[in-house]
Design a protein around this motif. Structure first.
Motif, PDB file in Angstrom:
ATOM      1  N   LEU A  33      -3.499 -14.766   0.655  1.00  0.00           N
ATOM      2  CA  LEU A  33      -4.449 -13.994   1.450  1.00  0.00           C
ATOM      3  C   LEU A  33      -4.624 -14.537   2.863  1.00  0.00           C
ATOM      4  CD1 LEU A  33      -7.262 -13.314  -1.187  1.00  0.00           C
ATOM      5  CD2 LEU A  33      -5.320 -11.883  -0.585  1.00  0.00           C
ATOM      6  N   ALA A  82      -3.304 -11.820   5.137  1.00  0.00           N
ATOM      7  CA  ALA A  82      -3.569 -10.438   4.739  1.00  0.00           C
ATOM      8  C   ALA A  82      -4.592  -9.807   5.675  1.00  0.00           C
ATOM      9  CB  ALA A  82      -4.081 -10.399   3.299  1.00  0.00           C
ATOM     10  N   VAL A 126      -3.395  -3.946   0.144  1.00  0.00           N
ATOM     11  CA  VAL A 126      -2.583  -4.274  -1.021  1.00  0.00           C
ATOM     12  C   VAL A 126      -1.099  -4.259  -0.668  1.00  0.00           C
ATOM     13  CG1 VAL A 126      -1.982  -3.630  -3.383  1.00  0.00           C
ATOM     14  CG2 VAL A 126      -4.335  -3.394  -2.584  1.00  0.00           C
ATOM     15  N   ASP A 127      -0.650  -3.236   0.046  1.00  0.00           N
ATOM     16  CA  ASP A 127       0.773  -3.127   0.369  1.00  0.00           C
ATOM     17  C   ASP A 127       1.231  -4.229   1.306  1.00  0.00           C
ATOM     18  OD1 ASP A 127       0.962  -0.890  -1.207  1.00  0.00           O
ATOM     19  OD2 ASP A 127       0.629   0.512   0.447  1.00  0.00           O
ATOM     20  N   LEU A 152       0.283  -7.360   1.135  1.00  0.00           N
ATOM     21  CA  LEU A 152       0.227  -8.659   0.472  1.00  0.00           C
ATOM     22  C   LEU A 152       1.620  -9.103   0.036  1.00  0.00           C
ATOM     23  CD1 LEU A 152      -2.881  -7.968  -1.789  1.00  0.00           C
ATOM     24  CD2 LEU A 152      -2.825  -9.483   0.197  1.00  0.00           C
ATOM     25  N   ALA A 212       4.643  -9.834  -2.314  1.00  0.00           N
ATOM     26  CA  ALA A 212       5.008  -8.958  -3.431  1.00  0.00           C
ATOM     27  C   ALA A 212       4.489  -9.460  -4.772  1.00  0.00           C
ATOM     28  CB  ALA A 212       6.531  -8.803  -3.475  1.00  0.00           C
ATOM     29  N   ALA A 268       0.703  -9.035  -4.920  1.00  0.00           N
ATOM     30  CA  ALA A 268       0.375  -7.604  -4.965  1.00  0.00           C
ATOM     31  C   ALA A 268       0.623  -7.041  -6.358  1.00  0.00           C
ATOM     32  CB  ALA A 268       1.190  -6.840  -3.929  1.00  0.00           C
ATOM     33  N   LEU A 284      -2.197  -8.101  -8.547  1.00  0.00           N
ATOM     34  CA  LEU A 284      -3.414  -7.353  -8.215  1.00  0.00           C
ATOM     35  C   LEU A 284      -3.333  -5.929  -8.757  1.00  0.00           C
ATOM     36  CD1 LEU A 284      -6.132  -7.133  -6.810  1.00  0.00           C
ATOM     37  CD2 LEU A 284      -4.933  -6.626  -4.671  1.00  0.00           C
ATOM     38  N   ARG A 285      -2.173  -5.306  -8.654  1.00  0.00           N
ATOM     39  CA  ARG A 285      -2.028  -3.940  -9.190  1.00  0.00           C
ATOM     40  C   ARG A 285      -2.207  -3.942 -10.709  1.00  0.00           C
ATOM     41  NH1 ARG A 285       2.281  -3.709  -5.279  1.00  0.00           N
ATOM     42  NH2 ARG A 285       1.646  -2.356  -3.521  1.00  0.00           N
ATOM     43  N   GLU A 342     -10.091  -3.083  -1.398  1.00  0.00           N
ATOM     44  CA  GLU A 342     -10.586  -4.055  -0.423  1.00  0.00           C
ATOM     45  C   GLU A 342     -11.836  -4.764  -0.939  1.00  0.00           C
ATOM     46  OE1 GLU A 342     -12.143   0.045   0.775  1.00  0.00           O
ATOM     47  OE2 GLU A 342     -10.242  -0.841   0.116  1.00  0.00           O
ATOM     48  N   LEU A 359     -10.485  -7.426  -3.155  1.00  0.00           N
ATOM     49  CA  LEU A 359      -9.929  -8.490  -2.315  1.00  0.00           C
ATOM     50  C   LEU A 359     -11.036  -9.344  -1.707  1.00  0.00           C
ATOM     51  CD1 LEU A 359      -7.001  -6.649  -0.499  1.00  0.00           C
ATOM     52  CD2 LEU A 359      -6.819  -8.619  -2.016  1.00  0.00           C
TER      53      LEU A 359
END
Length: 823
Positions: free
Chosen positions: A500, A503, A511-512, A514, A516, A519, A522-523, A550, A553
């Motif tokens: 982060l 970020a 998210v996109d 971050l 890979a 991310a 997180l997804r 967000e 995050l």
């Protein structure tokens, strides 16, 4: 095409022809109220002039079309040809939620045909002035959607004039009439040039208070036309004589004004904002419009039960619901389901009917009055039956649970974009139908959960170990706890990898952007927990975690900025300490029985938390389907933005049938409804749903900055950090005193870092209080206004035993470790 017509030719339904001001005045004339005679230059006349001059620009300098000039001259002559008041009357003016007060122009003491024609032109032109355009933009009223008429009335040479509100604009008390008055024309009061005499009258027309004004300026008619501003006697007040010979408003005139105001409010069916004049011993009404931004009526003294219910509901509904909330998730989600559960056991009206709507917009919250029914007599039998039959530890084996989860998965897999309108408009009902079995689940399993908790509390009391109750049930494994542990794991990874560090800041779609690997994790988190609410479990309009990553995050950033949170040893070892009790240590059977009671109580807690977790799973499907409906309505030019669909009710969307074949007239009406509600909602921005003082009576203490309900014991000192919404979670530092308007499960991670918590709403049984006790930090609930009184950085001491927050010195804060309790 009517260009000019008498005031009496119009009524409240003639907005399109006469504009708001003239339509309301015509309604008063028709019903015998004392309104000066006059006529209206209609919107048709305005459109004729626009067409003749090729647009709206330049109307102030253009001559009136000959046909119109003749009609205005004839109406002026019929009125007597003397001084007149010329007022703008726009079609988006003097409406509920859109007063447009002072946005278009008014001209007083206009004398002669040429001056009248010039005043009409300037009223037209004022439709495009800066302040009117800015006001329309704030209320999202398109310029092309507004036309304008002009009302012309005989001039009243007022001795005293002003404004009357038929409800108290500050307290919302509908039994009070508030009158502001000053010598001369009312322009001085309306435009704020003068400190007026201020009167408050009760429902019987008695003056209950009067405050003399200063009459700094007197506005009156000038010879030959126009007005003059003269300095008034600065010391003149109620009962004194003004320079022009006028006196303060007589009590008889005040009573007459109050009587007329009450009749006008009754006629229009809502409190009114009325301009008036007093001349020659007679009261005249010059304008009437609905009061805007009016607080809800005072609730008076509430009983303990209604206060408790109101405190719970105010925590769960911290923001004003939209019409789509009121017609979807509110009646069918958690509140509606709990209403069904209560009805099962013989209690009605506990979680329904608590929102008051006007013009389709929620104006107020009123704590409900639970009503016992005959079914209450059978409640003990029903509870006992359910306790024996339904074990909360096995609720996920119930076919109804599988029905809810399977139905949710099926709906979540549907492609909303590929659906036809008739299929898409059925999706919200399908999402609401999925959760219907939850009412039965809760009604069946909650009795077992409640009895298990009660048994444990009684058993601990007999052992003299009652203080251990909170620690013991804190060991329950819940989906909320799982989510918090998953967040902590993400924070640890962010700390370790610096994921982060570069970020985007909170509030940006990040998210996109971050790394890979992070991310992807997180997804995965959002796929499992993303249906959790950010603001309220009772509303569909606020975003979920998945809709607003967000916010998640921000939580991760906040956790990553501190040290790893150790498991609470109190909760982890509570059962072992209990089983070491002398009266249990001697008997294996007693230890086994106590262990079962603790496990049963924990299962009850887990059911309470997890049933909520699972039955809110359809929330994203419901929200996304509504926004897809909004997107299509935007593309059809019915709405300006997809989110404007929130201003409509579900049944209004369903009534469209098929968007492709819906008539332009029907869609136009739908757009008008959405715009009107949006405007009214905007006017209510600063108005609270409920007065916190009615729910949280003041508990003053000498020297306290804020007081509320003590909810978690101990004392802690630290700097204040006001967090109003999840987007600001990352602002909280370890050792801060968290001050917030409400909480829900998504706020739980903050309790790992806060020294104490102070909340505007809620009570000792609310979410924040329970979590604070589990984390062992002081908590004060129901302060009513902690977020507006306490400011960031101020060092305070929170006393969770007494419910008070005191100022503390910087030295006191730095004299102990951040977050350490004061002795």
């Amino acid at each position: 095409m009517t260009l000019v017509a008498p005031l009496r030719a119009f009524g409240r339904d003639d907005l399109a022809e006469a504009g708001g001001k003239a339509a309301n005045l015509g309604e008063l004339v028709r019903n015998g109220f004392p309104v000066p005679g006059g006529f209206v230059v209609t919107t048709a006349a305005f459109e004729l002039a626009v067409a003749e001059h090729g647009g709206r620009d330049g109307l102030a300098r253009a001559s009136l079309p000959e046909e119109l000039r003749a009609a205005v001259a004839a109406a002026y002559a019929e009125l007597g040809g003397g001084p007149v008041a010329v007022r703008s009357s726009a079609t988006a003016e003097d409406l509920p939620g859109a007063a447009f007060a002072g946005q278009q122009d008014t001209y007083l003491n206009v004398v002669g045909e040429e001056a009248l024609a010039d005043a009409v032109r300037r009223c037209w032109a004022s439709l495009g002035n800066e302040r009117a355009v800015a006001y329309r933009r704030r209320l999202r009223v398109a310029d092309d959607d507004v036309s304008i008429a002009v009302v012309v009335q005989s001039m009243v040479e007022a001795e005293t004039a002003g404004v009357m509100f038929t409800a108290d604009p500050v307290s919302g008390d509908r039994s009070r009439t508030v009158i502001d008055a000053s010598a001369g024309l009312g322009e001085a009061v309306v435009s704020g040039l003068v400190t007026p005499d201020h009167y408050v009258l009760d429902a019987a027309g008695r003056v209950v208070s009067r405050t003399p004004g200063r009459r700094e300026v007197v506005v009156r008619s000038a010879a030959g036309g126009g007005v003059v501003h003269e300095s008034g006697p600065a010391t003149a007040g109620a009962g004194s004589t003004a320079r022009d010979g006028g006196t303060a408003l007589p009590d008889a005139a005040l009573r007459e004004l109050a009587r007329l105001g009450a009749e006008v409010a009754a006629h229009f069916g809502r409190p009114q904002d009325i301009e008036w004049a007093y001349a020659g011993g007679r009261v005249w009404l010059l304008q009437a419009r609905p009061m805007t931004a009016l607080p809800p009526p005072p609730l008076g003294r509430l009983g303990p039960l209604r206060r408790r219910l109101g405190a719970v509901l105010s925590e769960y509904v911290p923001v004003r619901p939209y019409p789509i909330d009121a017609s979807t998730w509110l009646p069918y989600g958690p509140a509606g389901l709990m209403a069904q559960v209560m009805a099962t056991f013989g209690i009605r009206d506990a979680f329904e009917g608590f929102l008051v709507e006007e013009d389709g917009v929620v104006h107020a919250m009123v704590p409900p009055r639970p009503r016992p029914t005959a079914g209450l007599l059978a409640a003990p039998y029903r509870i006992a039956t359910r306790v024996r039959r339904y074990d909360p530890a096995r609720w996920t084996d119930d076919p109804r649970f599988r029905q809810v989860t399977a139905g949710t998965r099926e709906l979540a897999g549907r492609d909303l974009r590929a659906m036809s309108w008739p299929e898409l408009v059925r999706m919200p009902r399908r999402a609401l139908d999925v959760v219907r079995p939850v009412a039965g689940l809760r009604a069946d399993y909650l009795p077992g959960a409640g009895v298990a908790l009660l048994r444990l509390r009684l058993a601990l009391g007999l052992l003299g170990a009652a203080p251990m109750f909170g620690e013991l049930i804190a060991g329950a494994r819940t989906r909320t706890g799982d989510a918090n542990r998953a967040l902590e794991e993400l924070a640890q990874e962010a700390r370790r990898t610096g994921a982060l560090d570069t970020a985007p800041p909170p509030g940006a779609p990040g998210v996109d952007a971050l790394p890979a690997a992070f991310a992807a994790r997180l997804r995965a988190f959002l796929a499992e927990y993303g249906h959790r609410e950010t603001v309220s479990p009772l509303l569909v309009t606020p975003p979920t975690w998945a809709d607003a990553p967000e916010a998640v995050l921000g939580t991760i950033r906040m956790l990553a900025a501190g040290h790893h949170a150790e498991a609470d040893p109190g909760a982890a070892g509570a059962l072992d300490r209990l089983l070491a009790h002398p009266r249990l240590r001697r008997s294996r059977a007693r230890r086994a029985r106590m262990t079962r009671r603790v496990e049963a109580a924990r299962a009850g807690v887990a059911f309470r938390e997890d049933s909520h977790f699972f039955f809110t799973m359809p929330l994203p499907v419901l929200r996304r389907s509504l926004l897809e409906l909004g997107r299509r309505l935007r593309d059809a030019a019915v709405l300006d933005e997809p989110e404007d669909v929130f201003h409509l009710r579900l049944e209004e969307l369903e009534a469209i049938g098929d968007l492709a074949t819906a008539g332009r007239e029907r869609l136009g009406r739908l757009r008008a409804v959405a715009l009107a509600r949006a405007a009214e909602r905007e006017q209510l921005t600063g108005v609270r749903l409920i007065d916190p003082a009615a729910l949280f009576p003041p508990r003053p203490a000498e020297g306290a900055l804020v007081s509320g309900t003590p909810a978690s014991g101990g004392r802690a000192t630290g700097p204040v950090k006001v967090i109003r919404d999840p987007a600001r979670f990352a602002d909280l530092s370890r050792g801060d005193v968290l001050v917030c308007p409400y909480t829900n499960p998504s706020w739980t991670p903050l309790f790992q870092r806060a020294a104490a918590v102070v909340v505007d709403t809620g009570g000792s049984a609310s979410h924040a209080a329970i979590v604070a006790r589990e984390y062992g930090i002081p908590a004060v609930m129901g302060t009513g206004g902690g977020t507006s009184i306490l400011t960031d950085g101020r060092v305070v001491t929170v006393d969770g035993d007494t419910g008070h927050v005191f100022a503390a010195s910087e030295d006191a804060h730095h004299g102990r470790a951040a977050g350490e309790r004061a002795p």
